[in-house]
Design an enzyme around this catalytic site. Structure first.
Site, short mmCIF file in Angstrom:
data_model
loop_
_atom_site.label_atom_id
_atom_site.label_comp_id
_atom_site.label_asym_id
_atom_site.label_seq_id
_atom_site.Cartn_x
_atom_site.Cartn_y
_atom_site.Cartn_z
N LYS A 106 0.77 -37.82 16.35
CA LYS A 106 0.16 -37.95 17.91
C LYS A 106 0.30 -39.29 18.60
O LYS A 106 0.46 -39.19 19.60
CB LYS A 106 -1.12 -37.41 17.83
CG LYS A 106 -1.15 -35.85 17.58
CD LYS A 106 -0.43 -34.85 18.42
CE LYS A 106 -0.75 -33.43 18.00
NZ LYS A 106 0.24 -32.60 19.00
N GLU B 196 -5.92 -33.31 26.74
CA GLU B 196 -6.47 -32.13 26.06
C GLU B 196 -6.38 -32.40 24.72
O GLU B 196 -5.58 -33.30 24.21
CB GLU B 196 -5.82 -30.92 26.39
CG GLU B 196 -4.63 -30.50 25.66
CD GLU B 196 -3.31 -31.49 25.73
OE1 GLU B 196 -3.53 -32.34 26.76
OE2 GLU B 196 -2.65 -31.46 24.90
N SER C 151 2.92 -34.52 9.02
CA SER C 151 2.40 -34.68 10.28
C SER C 151 1.09 -35.53 10.21
O SER C 151 0.58 -36.00 11.38
CB SER C 151 2.46 -33.60 11.33
OG SER C 151 1.92 -32.60 10.66
#
Lengths: 417, 269
Positions: free
Chosen positions: A106, A128, A395
């Site tokens: 991210k 968010e 990830s």
């Protein structure tokens, strides 16, 4: 859905998206008029930034020195061994995005968008978050650049991901609980958009997935494309050719798009996204949007969507807060529609099993989201020819999930008192 | 007098030099019987146009008051089909134009053609789709017009001048001027610049201009009128008054009537 071969025009990077922000029929800008000028401003700012060596230079420098890129492409020997048949089996590689600063992919996007916000002179950031990984990444870069940060998070997700809530607060962010609707990622996203509608002139919204109105699906993908670009180079170094299969989990779909993007034109490379089937697709309690959804509009984009007969958005369910979303990025819907990418779904239980398998075989605790991609190996590997090179996007790391996993595994793993 | 029901209503009001009173309510909040009684009550209290919200699960453009109303309506089982049926059942009784307020997804889910046909058959006069900006509106506007429905477009405080002109040209029935940078909800005062936006829009052509988002009561309604607007849209404040009546054991339709009677007096004063 058609399954004919995609044409080169459909696969060209310039056509994804087109001038109207569409990937085929998906995408677009279904948002209140108040936001349209901000979306145009963002699109222009991003185009200028990518063309500015000062911007890309600073981004790459920080990706290297702050985020820790490039992340390794790691050969998972024991995992490969686990799937070996008498005649051989696939070779499995892990793209170690879990080793990034903050523990997931991210931050690639959060860092890029924070630099864009600075360029646009916006001093207040909103975001968010579902699992909290995007919230933590955003809080991190805001601390790094001295930007005010407000993160919207569903109250249910705050309970599931208490550790990440604490991390965000430690980093100086305000975590705003959202109790509307199902109190998960969908509602947190709606609330972040409402904040942006209200404060658009002072605020940049760092959307955390390849979802939302144009230009977000493109913008977020482009900041994550570094995953695929590195993987391409690393595959060449490791085994002298392109990989055969790319595998990634899909909620909104950012880590998958980041890995897939530089390979979309290489039609010999299979692209497989794995969604969350929750308690099973037949149970109705799942987040398998591409597998089960119909075309609709959510959070500004036309894409596949879990909805009822009247077009009301349905509640998604997954053990993984990061996949618990009834929508999916429009480019994934497009890649599925033109037959370029394949999508599958695995249950909560399959993901839990895969999480434990990677812990025991490789000494890596993966995130529950990531575990969905790992779980698909059980189905996929027996069908692959010996010597098939498979790259999985690892990830995120699973530290944030240990409480959820401990609850589900009962007392087996609890320390004896 | 020619034109669509909305055009006719605004022409009449302009002749009378009056500003349209345009209440908004969420259909099915807390049930459709209340909505039915409220629609007729509002007409009796002097409403000129009614904006009827079809409840949606993810109302991005709405603040807490209308979000809560939509949640109550959905919990009561309100569907888009039931809303159109209610409207259809009021033909002959409810004679003022009704504009349906719906988010994109329920509309696209049914299909633009089918939705417009059903809305027209039920007697609706127009559509407002708050998450469908100009870029996405062409096709729907044509389909709506083919069914005699006006697709009303919205202008925001952030809309640049050149874009404002394009929206004003494309909007049908009236142009919906969003008076605040934000979601729906009661505000203590209106944003500066609304007055200038009204005259800008009026200078662009004959399409009437109605101001909405943030009008709390009689004072702001008469201010909007003084600024030259053709209509004042009142949503959250009315929905809130109706909800308060329900929680205190009163009558929501009666609360709606009382609220609008005061607004009518302010607009005509």
């Amino acid at each position: 859905m058609t399954t004919t071969q995609p044409t080169p025009a459909e696969l060209s990077q310039q056509a994804r998206p087109n001038a109207l922000g569409r990937f085929g029929r998906f995408g677009g800008q279904y948002v209140p008029e108040t936001l349209i000028p901000a979306l145009l401003e963002l699109e222009e700012a991003a185009a200028e930034a990518w063309a500015d060596p000062a911007f890309t230079g600073r981004l790459h420098h920080l990706l290297r020195t702050y985020v820790g890129r490039p992340t390794p492409l790691y050969e998972a020997e024991r995992l490969s061994e686990h799937y070996r048949r008498p005649e051989g089996g696939p070779r499995i590689w892990l793209k170690r995005e879990d080793l990034n600063h903050t523990g997931a992919h991210k931050i690639n996007n959060a860092l890029g968008q924070a630099l864009l916000a600075l360029r646009m002179g916006k001093k207040r950031i909103i975001a968010e978050t579902g699992a909290g990984q995007h919230g933590v990444a955003t809080a991190t870069v805001c601390a790094r650049f001295g930007l005010e940060c407000v993160v919207y998070m569903g109250a249910e997700d705050m309970r599931r991901q208490a550790l990440n809530v604490f991390r965000m607060r430690l980093l100086g962010a305000t975590v705003q609980p959202v109790t509307a609707g199902t109190a998960t990622l969908k509602d947190a996203t709606s609330e972040a958009i409402r904040d942006w509608v209200t404060n658009v002139e002072s605020t940049h919204y760092i959307l955390g997935s390849v979802a939302g109105p144009h230009p977000y699906p493109m913008l977020v993908r482009d900041f994550h494309a570094v995953i695929g670009e590195e993987a391409r180079r690393q595959c060449s170094e490791a085994f002298g050719r392109l990989p055969d299969v790319l595998l990634a989990c899909v909620g909104g779909g950012s880590n998958a798009m980041g890995l897939f993007h530089p390979f979309v034109g290489d039609t010999a490379v299979r692209l497989i996204g794995v969604e969350a089937a929750g308690e099973g697709v037949a149970s109705g309690r799942h987040a398998a949007t591409i597998t089960e959804g119909r075309v609709g509009v959510l959070h500004g984009a036309m894409s596949l969507l879990l909805q009822d007969a009247d077009g009301q958005v349905q509640e998604a369910h997954s053990i993984s807060a990061g996949l618990d979303y009834p929508g999916v990025g429009p480019e994934h819907s497009y890649l599925r529609e033109i037959g370029r990418a394949e999508y599958a779904a695995v249950t909560d239980q399959q993901a839990l099993d895969a999480l434990q398998r990677l812990c025991r075989l490789e000494g890596i605790i993966p995130a529950l989201e990531t575990s969905h991609a790992l779980a698909w190996l059980e189905t996929l590997c027996p069908t692959l020819a010996p010597g098939t090179e498979v790259v999985i996007n690892l990830s995120g790391r699973g530290d944030k999930d240990v409480n959820t996993v401990a609850d589900r595994l009962g007392d087996d793993l609890r320390p004896a008192v | 007098m020619g034109g669509t029901p909305l055009q006719q209503r605004f022409q009449l009001l302009q002749q009378q030099r009056r500003c349209a009173l345009m209440p908004f309510l969420v259909a099915g909040d807390p049930d459709l019987a209340t909505t039915r009684a409220s629609l007729l009550g509002l007409q009796g209290a002097g409403a000129d146009v009614i904006e009827l919200g079809i409840p949606y699960s993810d109302p991005l453009a709405d603040g807490p008051v209308i979000q809560a109303a939509a949640a109550r309506a959905l919990a009561a089982g309100t569907t888009p089909g039931a809303v159109l049926e209610l409207l259809s059942g009021l033909r002959g009784e409810l004679t003022i134009p009704v504009v349906l307020f719906t988010y994109s997804n329920p509309l696209l889910n049914r299909g633009m053609e089918s939705f417009c046909a059903a809305a027209a058959a039920a007697g609706a006069a127009g559509l407002v789709v708050p998450d469908l900006p100009l870029e996405e509106a062409d096709q729907l506007s044509l389909i709506a017009a083919a069914h005699g429905l006006d697709l009303v477009l919205l202008v925001a405080p952030t809309t640049p001048d050149e874009r404002l002109a394009r929206i004003a040209r494309a909007s049908r029935g009236f142009t919906y001027l969003v008076s605040v940078t934000g979601v729906t909800g009661v505000r203590s005062s209106l944003q500066v610049g609304v007055e200038q936006r009204v005259s800008q829009l009026k200078a662009l052509g004959p399409t009437p201009v109605a101001v909405g988002f943030g009008i709390a009561g009689p004072d702001q309604a008469s201010q909007v009128r003084a600024w030259g607007a053709d209509g004042a849209i009142v949503g959250s404040a009315l929905v809130k008054a109706m909800a308060e009546a329900v929680t205190t054991g009163g009558s929501a339709p009666l609360a709606a009537v009382n609220f609008c009677t005061r607004l009518r007096a302010a607009l005509d004063g």
